[in-house]
Design a protein around this motif. Sequence first.
Motif, PDB file in Angstrom:
ATOM      1  N   SER A  31       9.277  -9.263  24.482  1.00 13.48           N
ATOM      2  CA  SER A  31       8.982  -8.103  23.626  1.00 13.48           C
ATOM      3  C   SER A  31       8.763  -8.512  22.170  1.00 13.48           C
ATOM      4  N   CYS A  32       7.923  -9.523  21.987  1.00 12.05           N
ATOM      5  CA  CYS A  32       7.628 -10.016  20.644  1.00 12.05           C
ATOM      6  C   CYS A  32       6.212 -10.588  20.628  1.00 12.05           C
ATOM      7  N   LYS A  33       5.782 -11.072  19.473  1.00  6.05           N
ATOM      8  CA  LYS A  33       4.431 -11.610  19.339  1.00  6.05           C
ATOM      9  C   LYS A  33       4.241 -12.881  20.185  1.00  6.05           C
ATOM     10  N   ASN A  34       5.217 -13.790  20.133  1.00  8.28           N
ATOM     11  CA  ASN A  34       5.126 -15.059  20.861  1.00  8.28           C
ATOM     12  C   ASN A  34       6.108 -15.069  22.031  1.00  8.28           C
ATOM     13  N   VAL A  35       5.703 -14.456  23.128  1.00  5.25           N
ATOM     14  CA  VAL A  35       6.533 -14.363  24.319  1.00  5.25           C
ATOM     15  C   VAL A  35       6.544 -15.703  25.037  1.00  5.25           C
ATOM     16  N   GLY A  36       7.753 -16.172  25.386  1.00  7.72           N
ATOM     17  CA  GLY A  36       7.837 -17.405  26.153  1.00  7.72           C
ATOM     18  C   GLY A  36       9.179 -18.102  26.001  1.00  7.72           C
ATOM     19  N   ILE A  37       9.276 -19.299  26.565  1.00  4.79           N
ATOM     20  CA  ILE A  37      10.500 -20.095  26.530  1.00  4.79           C
ATOM     21  C   ILE A  37      10.611 -20.739  25.149  1.00  4.79           C
ATOM     22  N   ALA A  38      11.725 -20.416  24.468  1.00  9.40           N
ATOM     23  CA  ALA A  38      11.916 -20.874  23.092  1.00  9.40           C
ATOM     24  C   ALA A  38      12.901 -22.025  22.971  1.00  9.40           C
ATOM     25  N   GLY A  39      13.816 -22.145  23.940  1.00 14.06           N
ATOM     26  CA  GLY A  39      14.825 -23.185  23.819  1.00 14.06           C
ATOM     27  C   GLY A  39      15.668 -23.308  25.066  1.00 14.06           C
ATOM     28  N   LEU A  40      16.711 -24.097  24.920  1.00 12.89           N
ATOM     29  CA  LEU A  40      17.582 -24.433  26.042  1.00 12.89           C
ATOM     30  C   LEU A  40      19.031 -24.255  25.625  1.00 12.89           C
TER      31      LEU A  40
ATOM     32  N   VAL B 146      28.701 -14.189  30.083  1.00 16.17           N
ATOM     33  CA  VAL B 146      29.030 -15.612  30.075  1.00 16.17           C
ATOM     34  C   VAL B 146      28.887 -16.104  28.644  1.00 16.17           C
ATOM     35  N   ASP B 147      29.426 -17.280  28.365  1.00 15.64           N
ATOM     36  CA  ASP B 147      29.221 -17.903  27.068  1.00 15.64           C
ATOM     37  C   ASP B 147      28.206 -19.023  27.219  1.00 15.64           C
ATOM     38  N   VAL B 148      27.280 -19.089  26.264  1.00 18.94           N
ATOM     39  CA  VAL B 148      26.262 -20.143  26.267  1.00 18.94           C
ATOM     40  C   VAL B 148      26.335 -20.916  24.961  1.00 18.94           C
ATOM     41  N   LYS B 149      25.945 -22.194  25.053  1.00 22.50           N
ATOM     42  CA  LYS B 149      25.939 -23.092  23.890  1.00 22.50           C
ATOM     43  C   LYS B 149      24.520 -23.613  23.681  1.00 22.50           C
ATOM     44  N   PHE B 150      24.098 -23.627  22.442  1.00 17.68           N
ATOM     45  CA  PHE B 150      22.785 -24.142  22.062  1.00 17.68           C
ATOM     46  C   PHE B 150      22.645 -25.603  22.491  1.00 17.68           C
ATOM     47  N   VAL B 151      21.498 -25.930  23.071  1.00 16.57           N
ATOM     48  CA  VAL B 151      21.165 -27.312  23.410  1.00 16.57           C
ATOM     49  C   VAL B 151      19.956 -27.762  22.596  1.00 16.57           C
ATOM     50  N   ALA B 152      18.885 -26.952  22.600  1.00 16.27           N
ATOM     51  CA  ALA B 152      17.665 -27.350  21.898  1.00 16.27           C
ATOM     52  C   ALA B 152      16.781 -26.149  21.607  1.00 16.27           C
ATOM     53  N   LYS B 153      16.078 -26.250  20.504  1.00 17.45           N
ATOM     54  CA  LYS B 153      14.981 -25.326  20.213  1.00 17.45           C
ATOM     55  C   LYS B 153      13.712 -26.146  20.387  1.00 17.45           C
ATOM     56  N   PHE B 154      12.762 -25.631  21.142  1.00 16.28           N
ATOM     57  CA  PHE B 154      11.535 -26.379  21.385  1.00 16.28           C
ATOM     58  C   PHE B 154      10.599 -26.273  20.188  1.00 16.28           C
ATOM     59  N   LYS B 155       9.807 -27.311  19.989  1.00 16.05           N
ATOM     60  CA  LYS B 155       8.898 -27.359  18.835  1.00 16.05           C
ATOM     61  C   LYS B 155       7.962 -26.162  18.820  1.00 16.05           C
TER      62      LYS B 155
END
Length: 154
Positions: free
Chosen positions: A56-65, A100-109
Motif C-alpha cells: 500500500s505504497c508507491k514502491n511495493v515489494g520486499i524491502a528487507g530481512l 511475535v518479536d522480530v529483529k532487523f537483519v538487513a535493508k536491501f539496497k
Amino acid sequence: MNYWLFKSEPDAFSIDDLANRTNQTEHWDGIRNYQARNFLRDKVQQGDQVFIYHSSCKNVGIAGLAEVVKAAYPDHTQFDPESNYYDPKSDPENPRWFMVDVKFVAKFKQILSLKNIKSMPEITELGLVKKGHRLSIMPVTKAEFEHLLAHCEQ
C-alpha cells in the motif's frame, strides 16, 4: 527453519523503523486475520527468516530481512481500548490474537518489486503472486526464499 513474508504499510511500520528500534527488535502486532494469526501462533518459530514487504505504497515489494527472535505470545493490543487493534471480544484467559518479536537483519539496497517477483518463473507457490491472496503473513518455500534473497542482494 521456516521462511515467511510479513506485509506492512511503511507509513505505519517500515524496515527503517525496525532498524531504528532499540536492539533493532520489535513485536509484530495487530494481526487480525484468522489464517495469518494461525501462522503466527502455530507455525512461526524463533530463528525463522522473514522478508519484510512494504505494501500500500508507491514502491511495493520486499524491502528487507528480519529474524524471529521470540515465538508467538498474546498480542497485548487486543486488550487495550485505546489501541487501533482492540478486540472487546478477546479474553485474557483465552487470547484470540498473537504476535511475535522480530529483529532487523538487513535493508536491501533497493526494493524487490512485486512486478519483478511476479515475472520470476521460479516463484509459483508464494501467495503474493496468486490472485486474490491478501494475507499479511504468508509462508515462503525454502527454494523461493533463496531465489528471492539472491535477487534482493544483487
